[in-house]
Motif scaffolding. Sequence first.
Motif, PDB file in Angstrom:
ATOM      1  N   GLY B  26       0.837  -1.196   0.000  1.00 34.44           N
ATOM      2  CA  GLY B  26       0.000   0.000   0.000  1.00 34.44           C
ATOM      3  C   GLY B  26       0.868   1.240   0.000  1.00 34.44           C
ATOM      4  N   GLY B  27       0.312   2.322   0.538  1.00 30.04           N
ATOM      5  CA  GLY B  27       1.046   3.587   0.591  1.00 30.04           C
ATOM      6  C   GLY B  27       0.549   4.559  -0.469  1.00 30.04           C
ATOM      7  N   ALA B  28       0.490   5.828  -0.074  1.00 30.32           N
ATOM      8  CA  ALA B  28      -0.040   6.862  -0.971  1.00 30.32           C
ATOM      9  C   ALA B  28       0.756   6.923  -2.273  1.00 30.32           C
ATOM     10  CB  ALA B  28       0.000   8.222  -0.269  1.00 30.32           C
ATOM     11  N   LEU B  34       0.876   4.051  -9.435  1.00 29.82           N
ATOM     12  CA  LEU B  34       0.222   3.029 -10.259  1.00 29.82           C
ATOM     13  C   LEU B  34      -0.905   3.655 -11.085  1.00 29.82           C
ATOM     14  CD1 LEU B  34      -0.081  -0.074  -7.886  1.00 29.82           C
ATOM     15  CD2 LEU B  34       1.471   0.237  -9.838  1.00 29.82           C
ATOM     16  N   SER B  35      -1.704   4.469 -10.436  1.00 21.09           N
ATOM     17  CA  SER B  35      -2.836   5.105 -11.111  1.00 21.09           C
ATOM     18  C   SER B  35      -2.347   5.989 -12.260  1.00 21.09           C
ATOM     19  CB  SER B  35      -3.616   5.910 -10.070  1.00 21.09           C
ATOM     20  OG  SER B  35      -4.684   6.577 -10.658  1.00 21.09           O
ATOM     21  N   GLN B  59       8.091  -5.116  -7.450  1.00 18.49           N
ATOM     22  CA  GLN B  59       7.755  -5.393  -8.844  1.00 18.49           C
ATOM     23  C   GLN B  59       6.303  -5.043  -9.188  1.00 18.49           C
ATOM     24  OE1 GLN B  59       9.014  -9.301  -9.940  1.00 18.49           O
ATOM     25  NE2 GLN B  59       9.115  -8.755 -12.118  1.00 18.49           N
ATOM     26  N   ILE B  60       5.454  -5.027  -8.181  1.00 22.18           N
ATOM     27  CA  ILE B  60       4.069  -4.584  -8.415  1.00 22.18           C
ATOM     28  C   ILE B  60       4.085  -3.163  -8.981  1.00 22.18           C
ATOM     29  CG2 ILE B  60       1.940  -3.896  -7.214  1.00 22.18           C
ATOM     30  CD1 ILE B  60       2.360  -6.306  -5.351  1.00 22.18           C
ATOM     31  N   THR B 278      -3.937  -2.680  -3.842  1.00 27.00           N
ATOM     32  CA  THR B 278      -3.609  -2.357  -5.231  1.00 27.00           C
ATOM     33  C   THR B 278      -4.076  -3.433  -6.215  1.00 27.00           C
ATOM     34  OG1 THR B 278      -1.476  -3.484  -5.090  1.00 27.00           O
ATOM     35  CG2 THR B 278      -1.491  -1.151  -4.514  1.00 27.00           C
ATOM     36  N   GLU B 279      -4.783  -4.429  -5.698  1.00 21.64           N
ATOM     37  CA  GLU B 279      -5.141  -5.609  -6.500  1.00 21.64           C
ATOM     38  C   GLU B 279      -5.814  -5.251  -7.838  1.00 21.64           C
ATOM     39  OE1 GLU B 279      -7.642  -9.557  -5.451  1.00 21.64           O
ATOM     40  OE2 GLU B 279      -6.941  -8.416  -3.723  1.00 21.64           O
TER      41      GLU B 279
END
Lengths: 304, 304
Positions: B26-28, B34-35, B59-60, B278-279
């Motif tokens: 997670g994390g801001a 990612l977004s 890696q995500i 983040t799934e």
Amino acid sequence: MSLVVMGTVAFDAIETPFGKTDKIVGGAGTFAALSASFLYDQVKLVGVIGEDFGDDNLQIITSKGVDVEGIQIIEGGKSFFWAGKYHNDMNSRDTITTELNVLENFDPIIPESYQDCEFLLLGNATPQVQMTTLNRLKNKPKLVVLDTMNFWMDIAMDDLKAVLKHVDVLTINDGEARQLSGEYSLVKAAAVILEMGPKYLIIKKGEHGALLFGEGQIFSAPALPLAEVFDPTGAGDAFAGGFIGYLAKVKTINFTNMKNAVVYGSALASFCVEKFGTERLQTLTHEEIEARLKAFVSLAKFDI
Amino acid sequence: MSLVVMGTVAFDAIETPFGKTDKIVGGAGTFAALSASFLYDQVKLVGVIGEDFGDDNLQIITSKGVDVEGIQIIEGGKSFFWAGKYHNDMNSRDTITTELNVLENFDPIIPESYQDCEFLLLGNATPQVQMTTLNRLKNKPKLVVLDTMNFWMDIAMDDLKAVLKHVDVLTINDGEARQLSGEYSLVKAAAVILEMGPKYLIIKKGEHGALLFGEGQIFSAPALPLAEVFDPTGAGDAFAGGFIGYLAKVKTINFTNMKNAVVYGSALASFCVEKFGTERLQTLTHEEIEARLKAFVSLAKFDI
């Protein structure tokens, strides 16, 4: 052809952080009929008042061309009276006094001249009175809109569900949608409520706008962000009046017109809250409504 | 030219009415980067993690093309960890655990390769770290967006006000806008906040959408009505990432593009809440984003 509004015609005494009023004209029927009168010229009101209401007050309604033949004046009776105080956030209020008076035995009378009703707004009232009003129309209206509140869900849920079977559009707020459906998610709540009878559901969210559900679609209407909400009394009724007034004007019922009707209703409601009671609706002009509609378009428009 | 995101990269453990997770990424900074990566291909992340974070987890982030040269890995350190539990209404939550760990002494490092930064997102972090990040960029970015929260208003208001002077866009929620401005009305709150430095203010209202203020105009973006909100964690960060990602893509800063950016941010946020952490962003496709944007257009469009 006409638009018939059934609803309370009453006195309110209101206190907000901006001030307080003595008894002033209020009532769901009053706000809705006044609001509708800006969009349609054949608005007819069904309600009941006491002798104390007075011609001056009735003239606030008739001056906008609203037909009041369907308003019974009970000899020696006193008009429905509500006194309330809004909290600082304007989203919650305490009821100080509720005197039902002539409303207690209200038996709605539909004058013969109202039997041309094509659009019917059943304003917030006991579900039984709403049902009686509907039953006393000889021809089923083209569109029946019903407004109600949590109070009737608490004490007359079965009656409410009975009248909902005959309704085309239901307007309630988000808390009421949750109560009526037993679902927290408004999407799920809408699905449940649309099985109860209404073809369309409008969920009013106050400063957050309104959601319209129907025909498998959803429309989200914005609320106009206001620097001051002076007095929220009657905003929901003004919304309902503007909504059905627009549909009576355009006559065709489809999702596109329903969406516009929600915006017209929101615009009328946004004026209503600018002053105490019906004060703002009394001075409102068509030019001001046009300008406000443009503000709604600008507020919501984007180009993706 | 690039879009730099500074923000936390962390572990979350989340409990919602739908289930609970062990430690997940997670994390801001993670959510925002990612977004943004779906809209712009030069996204670079600044943050700090411990040795426990692991390559698989990193890696995500890198799998979406996000540059992580600016993420410091502290030897023997542990990553920031937050555990929280959402209430049934999903609008409120309890923090179970906050372990700052490596975040406690976070001193953001801007790699030389990040100095081409044109768009900067200062994700939710201490105002001092936000200021340091900004100061370490040799050239002032074309657009600086800052996200913050009530916590920093409680304990570091002066620092926050200092960094706000250098910011173009501030994103906060309605409660935070009221706290920061001391005004209840959001219109008045916006006027006060726009005097503090930001040229644009976005007020996030969760399920009620978002308001954009700036250039003397207001835009009201709807939120997509969802049947289920599975996990709200990161929605605000995904919003901010989508917002600045869109602007980095179109490059021109004006109110029209800002409005679209708010809708893109809302669309990304609407995906984020569909699964834990983040799934959903991990499996998201451009086709799905396009379809969601069409849903937003349909949701908000009317023709008056």
